[in-house]
Scaffold this motif. Structure first.
Motif, PDB file in Angstrom:
ATOM      1  N   VAL A 197      49.016  24.815  37.609  1.00 59.53           N
ATOM      2  CA  VAL A 197      48.656  26.225  37.500  1.00 59.53           C
ATOM      3  C   VAL A 197      47.462  26.398  36.565  1.00 59.53           C
ATOM      4  O   VAL A 197      46.590  27.236  36.796  1.00 59.53           O
ATOM      5  N   ALA A 198      47.395  25.586  35.526  1.00 64.13           N
ATOM      6  CA  ALA A 198      46.287  25.670  34.573  1.00 64.13           C
ATOM      7  C   ALA A 198      44.940  25.453  35.253  1.00 64.13           C
ATOM      8  O   ALA A 198      43.914  26.001  34.826  1.00 64.13           O
ATOM      9  N   ASP A 199      44.924  24.672  36.340  1.00 65.12           N
ATOM     10  CA  ASP A 199      43.680  24.391  37.062  1.00 65.12           C
ATOM     11  C   ASP A 199      43.176  25.585  37.874  1.00 65.12           C
ATOM     12  O   ASP A 199      42.094  25.523  38.466  1.00 65.12           O
ATOM     13  N   LEU A 200      43.961  26.655  37.919  1.00 63.13           N
ATOM     14  CA  LEU A 200      43.557  27.834  38.691  1.00 63.13           C
ATOM     15  C   LEU A 200      42.464  28.639  38.011  1.00 63.13           C
ATOM     16  O   LEU A 200      41.847  29.505  38.643  1.00 63.13           O
ATOM     17  N   LYS A 201      42.207  28.400  36.738  1.00 58.18           N
ATOM     18  CA  LYS A 201      41.224  29.198  36.008  1.00 58.18           C
ATOM     19  C   LYS A 201      39.874  29.177  36.732  1.00 58.18           C
ATOM     20  O   LYS A 201      39.325  28.124  37.042  1.00 58.18           O
ATOM     21  N   GLY A 202      39.372  30.384  37.047  1.00 60.34           N
ATOM     22  CA  GLY A 202      38.109  30.517  37.750  1.00 60.34           C
ATOM     23  C   GLY A 202      38.201  30.342  39.249  1.00 60.34           C
ATOM     24  O   GLY A 202      37.193  30.433  39.961  1.00 60.34           O
ATOM     25  N   LYS A 203      39.392  30.095  39.777  1.00 60.44           N
ATOM     26  CA  LYS A 203      39.569  29.840  41.209  1.00 60.44           C
ATOM     27  C   LYS A 203      39.983  31.101  41.958  1.00 60.44           C
ATOM     28  O   LYS A 203      40.455  32.077  41.390  1.00 60.44           O
ATOM     29  N   ARG A 204      39.789  31.045  43.286  1.00 62.54           N
ATOM     30  CA  ARG A 204      40.165  32.157  44.172  1.00 62.54           C
ATOM     31  C   ARG A 204      41.586  31.950  44.700  1.00 62.54           C
ATOM     32  O   ARG A 204      41.874  30.933  45.339  1.00 62.54           O
ATOM     33  N   VAL A 205      42.453  32.917  44.419  1.00 63.03           N
ATOM     34  CA  VAL A 205      43.858  32.833  44.820  1.00 63.03           C
ATOM     35  C   VAL A 205      44.168  34.003  45.746  1.00 63.03           C
ATOM     36  O   VAL A 205      43.944  35.167  45.395  1.00 63.03           O
ATOM     37  N   VAL A 206      44.688  33.711  46.919  1.00 60.28           N
ATOM     38  CA  VAL A 206      44.977  34.747  47.899  1.00 60.28           C
ATOM     39  C   VAL A 206      46.470  35.045  47.941  1.00 60.28           C
ATOM     40  O   VAL A 206      47.304  34.146  47.794  1.00 60.28           O
ATOM     41  N   LEU A 207      46.802  36.299  48.137  1.00 56.70           N
ATOM     42  CA  LEU A 207      48.199  36.719  48.253  1.00 56.70           C
ATOM     43  C   LEU A 207      48.264  38.099  48.876  1.00 56.70           C
ATOM     44  O   LEU A 207      47.239  38.791  49.008  1.00 56.70           O
ATOM     45  N   ASN A 208      49.460  38.500  49.237  1.00 64.72           N
ATOM     46  CA  ASN A 208      49.709  39.825  49.790  1.00 64.72           C
ATOM     47  C   ASN A 208      49.961  40.783  48.621  1.00 64.72           C
ATOM     48  O   ASN A 208      50.913  40.590  47.865  1.00 64.72           O
ATOM     49  N   LYS A 209      49.117  41.766  48.459  1.00 66.97           N
ATOM     50  CA  LYS A 209      49.217  42.670  47.309  1.00 66.97           C
ATOM     51  C   LYS A 209      50.558  43.407  47.284  1.00 66.97           C
ATOM     52  O   LYS A 209      51.027  43.921  48.291  1.00 66.97           O
ATOM     53  N   GLY A 210      51.170  43.453  46.096  1.00 70.08           N
ATOM     54  CA  GLY A 210      52.409  44.191  45.925  1.00 70.08           C
ATOM     55  C   GLY A 210      53.626  43.567  46.578  1.00 70.08           C
ATOM     56  O   GLY A 210      54.643  44.232  46.772  1.00 70.08           O
ATOM     57  N   SER A 211      53.553  42.300  46.921  1.00 66.52           N
ATOM     58  CA  SER A 211      54.682  41.613  47.543  1.00 66.52           C
ATOM     59  C   SER A 211      55.467  40.832  46.496  1.00 66.52           C
ATOM     60  O   SER A 211      55.094  40.783  45.318  1.00 66.52           O
ATOM     61  N   ASN A 212      56.555  40.189  46.924  1.00 69.17           N
ATOM     62  CA  ASN A 212      57.344  39.363  46.003  1.00 69.17           C
ATOM     63  C   ASN A 212      56.470  38.328  45.311  1.00 69.17           C
ATOM     64  O   ASN A 212      56.627  38.057  44.113  1.00 69.17           O
ATOM     65  N   VAL A 213      55.551  37.723  46.067  1.00 64.96           N
ATOM     66  CA  VAL A 213      54.738  36.655  45.495  1.00 64.96           C
ATOM     67  C   VAL A 213      53.717  37.180  44.487  1.00 64.96           C
ATOM     68  O   VAL A 213      53.186  36.410  43.688  1.00 64.96           O
ATOM     69  N   HIS A 214      53.449  38.465  44.519  1.00 64.72           N
ATOM     70  CA  HIS A 214      52.580  39.047  43.497  1.00 64.72           C
ATOM     71  C   HIS A 214      53.254  38.880  42.128  1.00 64.72           C
ATOM     72  O   HIS A 214      52.604  38.516  41.138  1.00 64.72           O
ATOM     73  N   TYR A 215      54.554  39.120  42.099  1.00 62.51           N
ATOM     74  CA  TYR A 215      55.315  38.936  40.862  1.00 62.51           C
ATOM     75  C   TYR A 215      55.374  37.458  40.484  1.00 62.51           C
ATOM     76  O   TYR A 215      55.248  37.106  39.305  1.00 62.51           O
ATOM     77  N   LEU A 216      55.537  36.576  41.470  1.00 62.21           N
ATOM     78  CA  LEU A 216      55.545  35.140  41.188  1.00 62.21           C
ATOM     79  C   LEU A 216      54.233  34.714  40.539  1.00 62.21           C
ATOM     80  O   LEU A 216      54.232  33.960  39.555  1.00 62.21           O
ATOM     81  N   LEU A 217      53.122  35.193  41.064  1.00 63.60           N
ATOM     82  CA  LEU A 217      51.825  34.839  40.481  1.00 63.60           C
ATOM     83  C   LEU A 217      51.728  35.311  39.031  1.00 63.60           C
ATOM     84  O   LEU A 217      51.269  34.563  38.154  1.00 63.60           O
ATOM     85  N   LEU A 218      52.161  36.535  38.773  1.00 61.83           N
ATOM     86  CA  LEU A 218      52.131  37.046  37.398  1.00 61.83           C
ATOM     87  C   LEU A 218      52.938  36.154  36.458  1.00 61.83           C
ATOM     88  O   LEU A 218      52.501  35.843  35.340  1.00 61.83           O
ATOM     89  N   ARG A 219      54.106  35.725  36.908  1.00 69.25           N
ATOM     90  CA  ARG A 219      54.974  34.878  36.073  1.00 69.25           C
ATOM     91  C   ARG A 219      54.372  33.492  35.885  1.00 69.25           C
ATOM     92  O   ARG A 219      54.430  32.912  34.784  1.00 69.25           O
ATOM     93  N   LEU A 220      53.786  32.933  36.926  1.00 66.82           N
ATOM     94  CA  LEU A 220      53.166  31.611  36.807  1.00 66.82           C
ATOM     95  C   LEU A 220      52.010  31.642  35.812  1.00 66.82           C
ATOM     96  O   LEU A 220      51.871  30.745  34.971  1.00 66.82           O
ATOM     97  N   LEU A 221      51.180  32.662  35.907  1.00 64.48           N
ATOM     98  CA  LEU A 221      50.059  32.786  34.979  1.00 64.48           C
ATOM     99  C   LEU A 221      50.552  32.961  33.544  1.00 64.48           C
ATOM    100  O   LEU A 221      50.031  32.332  32.608  1.00 64.48           O
ATOM    101  N   GLU A 222      51.554  33.791  33.398  1.00 63.85           N
ATOM    102  CA  GLU A 222      52.123  34.033  32.065  1.00 63.85           C
ATOM    103  C   GLU A 222      52.644  32.743  31.442  1.00 63.85           C
ATOM    104  O   GLU A 222      52.423  32.474  30.248  1.00 63.85           O
TER     105      GLU A 222
END
Length: 318
Positions: free
Chosen positions: A131-156
């Protein structure tokens, strides 16, 4: 003006309101009760529909089922809000947005957590290893979906936030196309799209939802229907629970049932089904607490306009 739900539950010339009768006995009205249930191509409800056990049980209560298909959870919950259905299934995020918009829905039941059924994935030959390697990278997801929350938690968890990456919002089909052509570096996605990417293009998993998110599947109903028809609701939850228990013991057969409507191959469906949460239970205080965390995170990111109280959308007797 009558509530929209009355137009869908009580389809009979003898019925004006749910139990309001004009020239018919209560027994005659119940014998004409039609229950509109929303479902999607993938999940437990299409399996329940295919097996026909709910029809058998509800027929004893004088209820006929009409199945209404929706492309995704948000559209299903909009159908519930306008009265075209009174019951349906959705992941964590759509009911939060529906509640924020003033929907009349209530949480009825849920399957156990399925954190392995959603993940952050990258192309098989990607240099990204964490996950640390994502800095500066383009990440695609469905806005406001379950995975939006997953992304927030992974980044945190990795001391990053949304400003450290470039977020691209696309629905699953468009996200898959962007992922395959290299227009994005990573994709946060859920099953069965997740399983399809693993099997078809050998996408590599950087992290799934384990120890971070619940990824709970919810069953929701129109509030007035839920309050006025508790026995029908009880039958629905019981049959859903029995169906998930059957699926747990018959995963290949369940995959075969879903193969034609989903358009996915058996190997993809078997992988996806194996990551489901089996069992359906009434909403507990722990589930409310977990869902509240998702709602609070969405509010903090300004994805919803108001701070919600999830308990307000739970039946008082639960």
């Amino acid at each position: 003006m009558s509530h929209p739900v009355f137009k869908t539950i009580a389809i009979s010339t003898c019925i004006v309101l749910l139990m309001g009768l004009t020239g018919c006995t209560k027994k005659e009205a119940e014998e004409n009760l039609i229950l509109n249930i929303g479902f999607q191509k993938y999940g437990v409800l299409p399996i329940l529909k295919a097996r026909g056990t709910l029809e058998t049980e509800l027929k004893k209560q004088g209820v006929t089922i009409r199945w209404v298909e929706f492309p995704a959870g948000p559209q299903l919950l909009e159908g519930l809000n306008v009265g075209s259905v009174v019951f349906g299934e959705s992941g964590e995020a759509p009911p939060i947005f529906a509640q924020a918009a003033g929907s009349n829905l209530v949480y009825v039941a849920n399957q156990p957590a399925a954190p392995k059924a959603e993940a952050l994935i990258v192309p098989k030959d990607s240099a990204i290893q964490s996950v640390a390697d994502l800095k500066g990278k383009r990440v695609v997801l469905n806005k406001g979906s379950n995975v939006h929350y997953l992304l927030l938690r992974l980044l945190e968890e990795h001391q990053l936030d949304l400003d450290d990456i470039e977020v691209v919002y696309l629905p699953p089909a468009d996200a898959r196309a962007a992922f395959e052509r290299g227009a994005v570096d990573a994709w946060v996605i859920w099953d069965p799209f997740f399983a399809a990417a693993e099997h078809q293009i050998q996408a590599r998993v950087i992290a799934d939802g384990s120890n971070l998110v619940s990824n709970t599947q919810f069953y929701l109903a129109d509030r007035r229907f839920a309050e006025q028809q508790p026995e029908i609701l009880k039958t629905l939850v019981t049959e859903l629970d029995r169906t998930t228990q059957w699926v747990a013991q018959n995963q290949k057969t369940a995959a075969e049932i879903l193969e034609k409507p989903s358009g996915l191959s058996l190997d993809i469906l078997e992988t996806s089904i194996s990551r489901m949460g089996f069992g359906v239970r009434p909403i507990s205080s722990d589930i409310v607490t977990a869902q509240q965390k998702v709602a609070d995170a969405f509010y903090a990111q300004k994805l919803i306009p108001t701070k919600l109280n999830i308990q307000d959308a739970v039946l008082s007797e639960q």
